[in-house]
Enzyme design. Structure first.
Site, mmCIF file in Angstrom:
data_model
loop_
_atom_site.group_PDB
_atom_site.id
_atom_site.type_symbol
_atom_site.label_atom_id
_atom_site.label_comp_id
_atom_site.label_asym_id
_atom_site.label_seq_id
_atom_site.Cartn_x
_atom_site.Cartn_y
_atom_site.Cartn_z
ATOM 1 N N ASP A 146 0.793 -1.239 -0.025
ATOM 2 C CA ASP A 146 0.045 0.011 0.077
ATOM 3 C C ASP A 146 0.797 1.262 -0.216
ATOM 4 O O ASP A 146 0.792 2.112 1.012
ATOM 5 C CB ASP A 146 -0.940 0.140 1.272
ATOM 6 C CG ASP A 146 -1.772 -1.176 1.078
ATOM 7 O OD1 ASP A 146 -1.248 -2.468 1.496
ATOM 8 O OD2 ASP A 146 -3.063 -1.290 0.998
ATOM 9 N N ASP A 173 -1.350 -2.870 -3.950
ATOM 10 C CA ASP A 173 -1.804 -1.502 -3.987
ATOM 11 C C ASP A 173 -0.312 -0.532 -4.077
ATOM 12 O O ASP A 173 0.329 -0.324 -3.016
ATOM 13 C CB ASP A 173 -2.518 -0.989 -2.891
ATOM 14 C CG ASP A 173 -3.983 -1.340 -2.684
ATOM 15 O OD1 ASP A 173 -4.519 -1.936 -4.010
ATOM 16 O OD2 ASP A 173 -4.576 -1.117 -1.659
ATOM 17 N N TYR A 176 -1.849 3.978 -6.204
ATOM 18 C CA TYR A 176 -3.206 4.568 -5.956
ATOM 19 C C TYR A 176 -3.492 5.672 -6.746
ATOM 20 O O TYR A 176 -3.973 6.834 -6.482
ATOM 21 C CB TYR A 176 -3.135 5.264 -4.502
ATOM 22 C CG TYR A 176 -3.114 4.204 -3.476
ATOM 23 C CD1 TYR A 176 -2.107 3.524 -3.085
ATOM 24 C CD2 TYR A 176 -4.325 4.234 -2.518
ATOM 25 C CE1 TYR A 176 -2.205 2.557 -2.105
ATOM 26 C CE2 TYR A 176 -4.413 3.047 -1.489
ATOM 27 C CZ TYR A 176 -3.286 2.541 -1.294
ATOM 28 O OH TYR A 176 -3.446 1.355 -0.415
ATOM 29 N N HIS A 290 -3.198 -9.657 -1.069
ATOM 30 C CA HIS A 290 -3.478 -8.125 -0.573
ATOM 31 C C HIS A 290 -4.344 -8.160 0.264
ATOM 32 O O HIS A 290 -4.009 -7.494 1.597
ATOM 33 C CB HIS A 290 -3.733 -7.610 -1.866
ATOM 34 C CG HIS A 290 -4.086 -6.114 -1.608
ATOM 35 N ND1 HIS A 290 -3.105 -5.192 -1.103
ATOM 36 C CD2 HIS A 290 -5.154 -5.192 -1.563
ATOM 37 C CE1 HIS A 290 -3.623 -3.975 -0.984
ATOM 38 N NE2 HIS A 290 -4.728 -4.081 -1.106
ATOM 39 N N HIS A 300 -11.867 -2.843 6.675
ATOM 40 C CA HIS A 300 -11.698 -4.058 5.643
ATOM 41 C C HIS A 300 -12.257 -5.363 6.152
ATOM 42 O O HIS A 300 -11.675 -6.528 5.836
ATOM 43 C CB HIS A 300 -10.370 -4.046 4.913
ATOM 44 C CG HIS A 300 -10.088 -2.912 4.167
ATOM 45 N ND1 HIS A 300 -10.875 -2.295 3.227
ATOM 46 C CD2 HIS A 300 -9.083 -2.099 4.198
ATOM 47 C CE1 HIS A 300 -10.405 -1.290 2.648
ATOM 48 N NE2 HIS A 300 -9.126 -0.938 3.250
ATOM 49 N N HIS A 329 -3.436 -4.015 2.283
ATOM 50 C CA HIS A 329 -4.757 -3.528 2.592
ATOM 51 C C HIS A 329 -5.185 -2.637 3.547
ATOM 52 O O HIS A 329 -5.692 -1.836 3.489
ATOM 53 C CB HIS A 329 -5.859 -4.702 2.171
ATOM 54 C CG HIS A 329 -7.157 -4.365 1.461
ATOM 55 N ND1 HIS A 329 -7.311 -3.517 0.641
ATOM 56 C CD2 HIS A 329 -8.359 -5.068 1.933
ATOM 57 C CE1 HIS A 329 -8.526 -3.412 0.258
ATOM 58 N NE2 HIS A 329 -9.232 -4.440 1.063
ATOM 59 N N VAL A 330 -4.905 -3.312 4.679
ATOM 60 C CA VAL A 330 -5.232 -2.408 6.000
ATOM 61 C C VAL A 330 -3.967 -1.806 6.293
ATOM 62 O O VAL A 330 -2.904 -2.146 6.251
ATOM 63 C CB VAL A 330 -5.671 -3.576 7.081
ATOM 64 C CG1 VAL A 330 -5.746 -2.625 8.460
ATOM 65 C CG2 VAL A 330 -6.651 -4.450 6.947
ATOM 66 N N HIS A 331 -4.425 -0.510 6.488
ATOM 67 C CA HIS A 331 -3.219 0.566 6.345
ATOM 68 C C HIS A 331 -2.641 0.448 7.998
ATOM 69 O O HIS A 331 -2.758 1.584 8.672
ATOM 70 C CB HIS A 331 -3.357 1.939 5.991
ATOM 71 C CG HIS A 331 -4.064 1.660 4.623
ATOM 72 N ND1 HIS A 331 -4.713 2.845 3.943
ATOM 73 C CD2 HIS A 331 -3.715 0.992 3.437
ATOM 74 C CE1 HIS A 331 -5.034 2.275 2.676
ATOM 75 N NE2 HIS A 331 -4.280 1.349 2.510
HETATM 76 FE FE LIG Z 1 -6.002 -2.142 -0.818
#
Ligand SMILES: [Fe+2]
Ligand SMILES: *[C@@H]1O[C@H](CO)[C@@H](O)[C@H](O)[C@H]1NC(C)=O
Length: 426
Positions: A146, A173, A176, A290, A300, A329-331
């Site tokens: 990400d 990711d 973006y 991901h 998420h 995916h999870v930041h």
């Molecule tokens: Fe994502």
């Protein structure tokens, strides 16, 4: 032109999935990076990736069309090797046309060796260099998902560049761009200093899909053109899932946004790939997805790419004794114990979520309470990871947090390979 992009942006932002409503403070601004040269043949957005045991793919973009040729050698200024590849380009929503995307595979190359190379032939003005991975332990991976193109991304990349690693792994990711294709170009320029020197092995996330109903029905157009991974060499028919070896480490790069149901092409490929793994030659087995299968963040939860993919593939990975599963995916950062079917299992993989590269959406700060027992460390901050396979049995994992502009180790653990655990024999 700017007005058109503005309009397109407004329409498309509404269409983007995963619009988040939770609190994500501490964002830093997005960068815009222009080409460093006006020369239409000047190599732009150079990055490299592993192809088989002893080859490297060199990718770069030019404004004008030139021969997709790379010259290379082990001495600066002397290029005994030369290879020619292919060129492609793509259109997106009529108003964007990419530059010429050049794609050249070079080799055979010697292990643990610095190569000097020029994109576009010997007359090209700029020389780049990379180092091939070693053919013995230790093997060192940097990991961050990400990424995006923000000031935080830049900070993460600077920290990674200061750590001597062999291969970079990105669990999805990338840019973006969210349909705004020039952002892919900025991303290519932002990562070039690292990605031209060490192989970047990536898999796709939701931000790579970029499918627009009616207007652009094809998925992964930019991703597949710009980030060609070695899927053909691993018997896969899709750039969205593949595998590669780095000496004694076999890495499965899975596609959370490709069909993963039992019987699907990806599922069948994974079954076949796992059957071909020999833990005597590759004692380490790592998988990269991901959307995380395990996640105690509020962000998420319940997405089909997490729930259904886990349902479909968890047992395959468990039975193969996968050592580690990385997700993004999870930041935020989270490390689990060894897990199988939601419970501790000493023969299950360790799950690590490392979606903390630095993108513009900010951090996912809200966690489920109380902390489930299987979750051993969780923190919503930007950073990246170091994975060192010290030998056939021991590996060291470390999470490096971006403390504003300094990289600080905040979590670390020694892992042992399941291939060495006689009570977990396959
Ligand atoms: Fe994502
Ligand atoms: C592997 O590395 C670990 C950690 O450094 C060490 O304790 C162990 O003795 C090593 N094993 C072998 C066989 O060298």
């Amino acid at each position: 032109m700017v007005k058109i992009w503005g309009l397109v942006a407004i329409v498309l932002i509404v269409l983007v999935q995963n619009v988040s409503s939770y609190d994500r403070p501490g964002t830093r601004k997005n960068l815009v990076i222009h080409p460093s040269s006006d020369d239409p043949l000047s190599p732009d957005q150079v990055h490299i990736s592993l192809v088989g045991p002893d080859k490297m793919r060199i990718s770069w973009i030019t404004k004008g069309s030139a021969m997709p040729t790379v010259v290379y050698g082990t001495t600066s200024g002397k290029y005994e090797g030369s290879a020619t590849g292919t060129t492609s380009s793509y259109h997106f929503l009529l108003i964007y046309c990419s530059g010429r995307i050049n794609d050249v595979v070079i080799g055979p190359l010697k292990p643990n060796t610095v190569y000097y190379y020029k994109c576009g032939g010997p007359s090209s003005t700029q020389e780049f260099s990379f180092k091939t991975p070693p053919s013995q332990f230790p093997i060192k991976f940097a990991v961050a998902g990400d990424l995006g193109t923000t000031e935080w991304t830049k900070s993460t990349l600077e920290h990674i560049s200061k750590w001597e690693h062999d291969v970079f792994i990105l669990p999805g990711d990338l840019s973006y761009a969210n349909f705004l294709q020039p952002v892919w170009d900025t991303f290519g320029r932002l990562v070039q200093p690292l990605a031209s020197q060490r192989p970047w092995m990536v898999t796709n996330g939701n931000h790579e899909v970029e499918r627009v109903p009616v207007l652009h029905r094809q998925s992964f157009t930019a991703y597949n053109h710009r980030w060609h991974m070695p899927y053909e060499e691993s018997g896969s028919t899709s750039n969205l899932y593949y595998s590669f070896n780095v000496f004694g480490v076999h890495v499965l790069m899975l596609g959370s946004y490709a069909d993963f149901a039992p019987g699907s092409d990806q599922y069948q490929w994974l079954e076949k790939d796992l059957k071909s793994v020999d833990r005597k030659t590759t004692p380490w087995l790592v998988a990269v997805i991901h959307a995380p299968w395990y996640n105690t963040n509020e962000a998420h939860q319940g997405e089909k790419e997490s729930v259904d993919m886990k349902e479909s593939m968890e047992t395959l990975l468990y039975k193969a004794r996968v050592d580690l599963v990385f997700a993004g995916h999870v930041h935020a950062y989270e490390r689990f114990n060894r897990v199988y079917q939601d419970k501790f299992d000493k023969c299950g993989p360790v799950y690590i979520n490392i979606g903390d590269g630095g993108n513009l959406e900010g951090l996912a700060t809200v966690y489920k309470k109380p902390t489930p027992e299987i979750s051993l460390f969780r923190e919503a901050n930007f950073g990246h990871g170091h994975l060192v396979m010290a030998n056939a049995t021991h590996a060291h994992w470390e999470w490096q947090r971006n403390d504003d502009d300094v990289s600080v180790e905040k979590d670390s653990v020694w892992l042992t390979s399941l291939s060495a655990d006689s009570s977990c024999q396959i």
